[in-house]
Design an enzyme around this catalytic site. Structure first.
Site, PDB file in Angstrom:
ATOM      1  N   HIS A   1      41.883  54.802  -3.753  1.00  0.00           N
ATOM      2  CA  HIS A   1      42.095  53.302  -3.342  1.00  0.00           C
ATOM      3  C   HIS A   1      40.426  53.184  -2.657  1.00  0.00           C
ATOM      4  O   HIS A   1      39.999  53.264  -1.924  1.00  0.00           O
ATOM      5  CB  HIS A   1      42.941  53.683  -2.108  1.00  0.00           C
TER       6      HIS A   1
ATOM      7  N   HIS B   1      53.995  56.808  -7.556  1.00  0.00           N
ATOM      8  CA  HIS B   1      54.363  57.699  -5.936  1.00  0.00           C
ATOM      9  C   HIS B   1      55.452  57.751  -5.952  1.00  0.00           C
ATOM     10  O   HIS B   1      56.365  57.197  -5.676  1.00  0.00           O
ATOM     11  CB  HIS B   1      53.985  56.457  -5.498  1.00  0.00           C
TER      12      HIS B   1
ATOM     13  N   HIS C   1      49.657  62.640  -5.475  1.00  0.00           N
ATOM     14  CA  HIS C   1      49.477  63.118  -4.533  1.00  0.00           C
ATOM     15  C   HIS C   1      50.652  64.065  -4.347  1.00  0.00           C
ATOM     16  O   HIS C   1      51.401  64.018  -2.858  1.00  0.00           O
ATOM     17  CB  HIS C   1      48.847  62.042  -2.758  1.00  0.00           C
TER      18      HIS C   1
ATOM     19  N   HIS D   1      42.997  59.318  -8.459  1.00  0.00           N
ATOM     20  CA  HIS D   1      43.593  58.766  -7.433  1.00  0.00           C
ATOM     21  C   HIS D   1      42.521  58.446  -5.191  1.00  0.00           C
ATOM     22  O   HIS D   1      42.518  58.770  -5.580  1.00  0.00           O
ATOM     23  CB  HIS D   1      44.736  59.505  -6.788  1.00  0.00           C
TER      24      HIS D   1
ATOM     25  N   ASP E   1      42.993  60.248  -3.026  1.00  0.00           N
ATOM     26  CA  ASP E   1      44.110  59.290  -2.364  1.00  0.00           C
ATOM     27  C   ASP E   1      43.168  58.719  -1.204  1.00  0.00           C
ATOM     28  O   ASP E   1      44.250  58.572   0.046  1.00  0.00           O
ATOM     29  CB  ASP E   1      45.430  60.265  -2.147  1.00  0.00           C
TER      30      ASP E   1
ATOM     31  N   LYS F   1      50.790  52.341 -12.187  1.00  0.00           N
ATOM     32  CA  LYS F   1      50.647  52.958 -11.451  1.00  0.00           C
ATOM     33  C   LYS F   1      52.213  52.596 -10.675  1.00  0.00           C
ATOM     34  O   LYS F   1      52.100  50.876 -10.541  1.00  0.00           O
ATOM     35  CB  LYS F   1      49.494  53.121 -10.142  1.00  0.00           C
TER      36      LYS F   1
HETATM   37  O1  DOR Z   1      48.489  57.785   3.258  1.00  0.00           O
HETATM   38  C1  DOR Z   1      49.260  56.100   2.025  1.00  0.00           C
HETATM   39  N1  DOR Z   1      47.829  55.262   1.503  1.00  0.00           N
HETATM   40  N2  DOR Z   1      49.499  56.537   1.180  1.00  0.00           N
HETATM   41  C2  DOR Z   1      49.436  55.793   0.058  1.00  0.00           C
HETATM   42  O2  DOR Z   1      50.495  55.779  -0.952  1.00  0.00           O
HETATM   43  C3  DOR Z   1      48.941  54.615   0.422  1.00  0.00           C
HETATM   44  C4  DOR Z   1      47.452  54.780   0.850  1.00  0.00           C
HETATM   45  C5  DOR Z   1      46.832  53.380   1.155  1.00  0.00           C
HETATM   46  O3  DOR Z   1      47.064  52.353   0.249  1.00  0.00           O
HETATM   47  O4  DOR Z   1      46.596  53.150   1.814  1.00  0.00           O
HETATM   48 ZN    ZN Z   2      47.162  56.699  -3.381  1.00  0.00          ZN
END
Ligand code: DOR
Ligand code: ZN
Length: 336
Positions: free
Chosen positions: A12, A132, A166, A10, A238, A93
């Site tokens: 980003h 999520h 998460h 997971h 995450d 997702k």
């Molecule tokens: O804290 C987070 N940031 N939780 C999420 O689900 C998304 C993520 C983000 O994309 O910044």
């Molecule tokens: Zn995330």
């Protein structure tokens, strides 16, 4: 200490300048990662998946790293579309509408009949569904309230692999053993912090994330399944970078940037808890290989017990433990 083929299930990576700035932090040390689709606009067509993957591969340069791509769930995806994109993605997702960063186009209401055509097609095509799992209730209760939705979906679609992303609560941990088709990812930060670390003293914006860190007993429940390498639990950082200005602001963006320190800090955590290295190996790679049926390239990361002072920022993004000393450093990365 050596870890083989680390996987982050997971992650980003963002886009544009941020992608250029942070992609290597994961690509150097991990063999692959599940890439979240919450760009603006979200990744929701075959063309967008392919183009985003190319931008990621360009950003990581010579690093050997597999981006496992995902689509942003929409109830309008039909079987023909899913068949056409099957080979380009590893999962889909699902975000509840408006629950976190860039999730406005997500799902509202969770009406099983409305979702049925897409979820049945995913089930037939063996496409895992990552969720999520938070309602729009009181912030500390959102995940526990969502467990009944997980249960409804797990029962209605018994052949669909559902990954509770998460997880942060003992209620989600308990759901894992009740439904064969429920799995989970757990982050580094939720193994280390509770709400007290975020807001119990001076407010710590760099630890603010969704789901918000919970109570000590929740953290203990997460630690237990991680340290014993529960076979349905995988590591998913995450890691969610935001520019320093977006975090140190009166409207603070949610997300903790952990990518550069994950393996070092996990090594320290397993050592402090006297947990076997083979369990860390299962948590960081083996379980994910089994659950997702992926075969990552063999990258071996050698860690040594040597203090490392975490930089104050990586190209304008403040990592967890910025300016603090951690016990392990990365010594070498080899292939084959
Ligand atoms: O804290 C987070 N940031 N939780 C999420 O689900 C998304 C993520 C983000 O994309 O910044
Ligand atoms: Zn995330």
């Amino acid at each position: 200490m050596q870890l083989t083929a680390p996987l982050d299930m997971h992650l980003h990576l963002r886009d544009g300048e941020m992608l250029q700035n942070i992609a290597k932090a994961s690509a150097q040390t991990f063999s692959g990662a599940i890439i979240m689709p919450n760009l603006v606009p979200p990744v929701s067509t075959k063309e967008e998946v392919i183009a985003y993957k190319e931008r990621i591969l360009a950003a990581i340069g010579d690093e050997k790293f597999t981006p496992y791509m995902t689509l942003f769930f929409k109830p309008s995806y039909d079987k023909a579309f899913l068949e056409s994109v099957r080979d380009d993605i590893t999962a889909i997702k699902l975000y509840p509408a408006g629950i976190t960063t860039n999730s406005e186009g997500g799902v509202s209401g969770f009406d099983v009949e409305e979702l049925r055509p897409t979820l049945e097609a995913m089930s037939e095509l063996n496409i895992p569904l990552c969720i999520h799992g938070e309602t729009n209730g009181f912030v500390m209760d959102r995940e526990a309230e969502f467990v009944s939705i997980y249960e409804r979906l797990a029962t209605a679609f018994p052949n669909l692999k559902i990954i509770m992303e998460h997880i942060t609560t003992k209620e989600s941990v308990a759901a894992l053993d009740k439904y064969e088709n429920l799995y989970a990812t757990i982050t580094l930060h939720h193994l280390l912090i509770t709400l007290d670390d975020v807001a119990g003293g001076m407010l710590k914006p760099h630890l603010f994330c969704k789901p918000i860190a919970k109570r000590p007993e929740d953290k203990e429940a997460l630690l237990k399944v991680v340290l014993e390498a529960h076979p349905k639990v995988m590591f998913g950082s995450d890691s969610a970078p935001h520019p320093r200005e977006a975090k140190e602001a009166c409207g603070c963006a949610a997300g903790v940037f952990t990518a550069p320190i994950v393996l070092q800090v996990l090594a320290e955590l397993f050592e402090n808890e006297d947990a076997p290295l083979e369990n860390l190996q299962a948590f960081i790679s083996g379980n994910a290989q089994n659950i997702y049926n992926v075969a990552p390239l063999a990258k071996t990361v050698t860690l040594e017990k040597k203090p490392f002072t975490v930089p104050s920022d990586y190209n304008g993004v403040v990592p967890m433990y910025a300016d603090e000393e951690i016990a392990y450093s990365i010594k070498e990365i080899t292939y084959g």
